[in-house]
Design an enzyme around this catalytic site. Structure first.
Site, mmCIF file in Angstrom:
data_model
loop_
_atom_site.group_PDB
_atom_site.id
_atom_site.type_symbol
_atom_site.label_atom_id
_atom_site.label_comp_id
_atom_site.label_asym_id
_atom_site.label_seq_id
_atom_site.Cartn_x
_atom_site.Cartn_y
_atom_site.Cartn_z
ATOM 1 N N ASP A 118 -4.498 -1.207 6.622
ATOM 2 C CA ASP A 118 -4.518 -2.916 5.304
ATOM 3 C C ASP A 118 -4.398 -4.040 6.749
ATOM 4 O O ASP A 118 -4.087 -5.800 6.663
ATOM 5 C CB ASP A 118 -4.063 -3.770 4.224
ATOM 6 C CG ASP A 118 -4.813 -4.747 3.416
ATOM 7 O OD1 ASP A 118 -5.841 -4.723 4.003
ATOM 8 O OD2 ASP A 118 -3.967 -4.839 2.998
ATOM 9 N N LYS A 121 -9.648 -2.494 5.927
ATOM 10 C CA LYS A 121 -9.881 -3.399 6.121
ATOM 11 C C LYS A 121 -10.938 -3.768 8.012
ATOM 12 O O LYS A 121 -10.655 -3.818 8.913
ATOM 13 C CB LYS A 121 -8.726 -4.338 6.722
ATOM 14 C CG LYS A 121 -9.057 -6.062 6.226
ATOM 15 C CD LYS A 121 -8.493 -7.030 6.329
ATOM 16 C CE LYS A 121 -7.296 -7.244 5.169
ATOM 17 N NZ LYS A 121 -6.106 -7.777 5.597
ATOM 18 N N TRP A 148 0.378 -1.405 -0.329
ATOM 19 C CA TRP A 148 -0.077 -0.256 -0.332
ATOM 20 C C TRP A 148 0.810 1.144 -0.263
ATOM 21 O O TRP A 148 0.084 2.343 -0.402
ATOM 22 C CB TRP A 148 -1.043 0.334 0.816
ATOM 23 C CG TRP A 148 -2.297 -0.784 1.030
ATOM 24 C CD1 TRP A 148 -2.311 -1.721 0.457
ATOM 25 C CD2 TRP A 148 -3.503 -0.302 1.815
ATOM 26 N NE1 TRP A 148 -3.034 -2.158 0.089
ATOM 27 C CE2 TRP A 148 -4.471 -1.492 1.071
ATOM 28 C CE3 TRP A 148 -3.744 0.479 2.200
ATOM 29 C CZ2 TRP A 148 -5.105 -1.769 1.110
ATOM 30 C CZ3 TRP A 148 -5.397 0.350 2.734
ATOM 31 C CH2 TRP A 148 -6.030 -0.670 2.671
#
Length: 242
Positions: free
Chosen positions: A151, A191, A86
């Site tokens: 994430d 997430k 990311w």
């Protein structure tokens, strides 16, 4: 790594013979299944081909392709950043490496473990839950963040309900961090897992952001309960509102 604006990723309609693991020597059934899935995953192959550190890079690419929040000059904090997929996307899209002046972004990757250095990204080995972590990160960033990404996934126990609660608690902690470091109008993307406790998180986010939505990118496996929450338009509240 290729330019993320022109990333091909898995080619639509591409046919590939399925690879099977021939031997399960010293491997459990779940390990064999995981290995077969990795070997046959088009996003894993694409990440190797295009120089991304993880297949999850394509999840962020897809989300940003649709909602366009990783703008040139943006300041980004990526929580639980390792191995750095990311961060790679963020560096490219904010022009953290090749921008100039107000069009040059700033990316910080935060992780408790080790993460290899990445050009255009400042790597901080740090627990974002520690007291004073938010101030340390803002100092390195040179001010408040425009975007906070996460994430992260808590270590799995194998018990579905327990794992769900752990990852949702981690996401809520990331929200609290984002509230401390985001600038007005900022974005939070993290997430989450489907499973019955999303309402509390959505209520928390709607208190602080103008727009809150769930996103399921194609790169997120169809059989997975994971999805992403995208909150935009951060509103800094007064003490009376809190």
């Amino acid at each position: 790594m290729s330019d993320s604006k022109n990333t091909k990723g898995p080619i639509a309609g591409e046919r590939k013979l399925r690879v099977r693991v021939k031997t399960a020597k010293k491997k459990t059934v779940s390990q064999v299944r995981w290995l077969e899935r990795q070997l046959n995953d088009p996003y894993v192959a694409a990440a190797k081909r295009e120089g991304y550190r993880s297949r999850s890079a394509y999840k962020l690419l897809e989300i940003d392709d649709k909602f366009h929040f990783l703008k040139p000059g943006a300041r980004v904090v990526d929580l639980g950043a390792a191995p750095g997929g990311w961060c790679q996307v963020s560096v490219t899209r904010t022009h953290a490496l090749d921008g100039r002046g107000a069009k040059q972004g700033r990316v910080i990757g935060v992780d408790m473990g080790n993460m290899a250095e990445l050009p255009g990204c400042t790597v901080m080995k740090l627990d974002f839950l520690e007291e004073g972590a938010d101030d340390r990160i803002k100092e390195v960033l040179g001010g408040e963040a425009d975007i906070v990404l996460s994430d992260m996934a808590a270590h799995a126990t194998g018990h579905k309900q327990t794992d769900h609660l752990k990852i949702m608690a981690l996401c809520e902690a990331a929200v609290d961090f984002a509230v401390d470091v985001l600038s007005e109008g900022g974005t939070f993307c993290a997430k989450v897992l489907r499973g019955g406790t999303e309402n509390e998180l959505l209520t928390l986010l709607k208190r602080h952001f103008q727009s809150v939505r769930h996103v399921k990118p194609k790169a997120s496996r169809a059989d997975s309960a994971e999805m992403y929450v995208l909150a935009q338009g951060f509103r800094r509240q007064s003490e009376d509102e809190e």
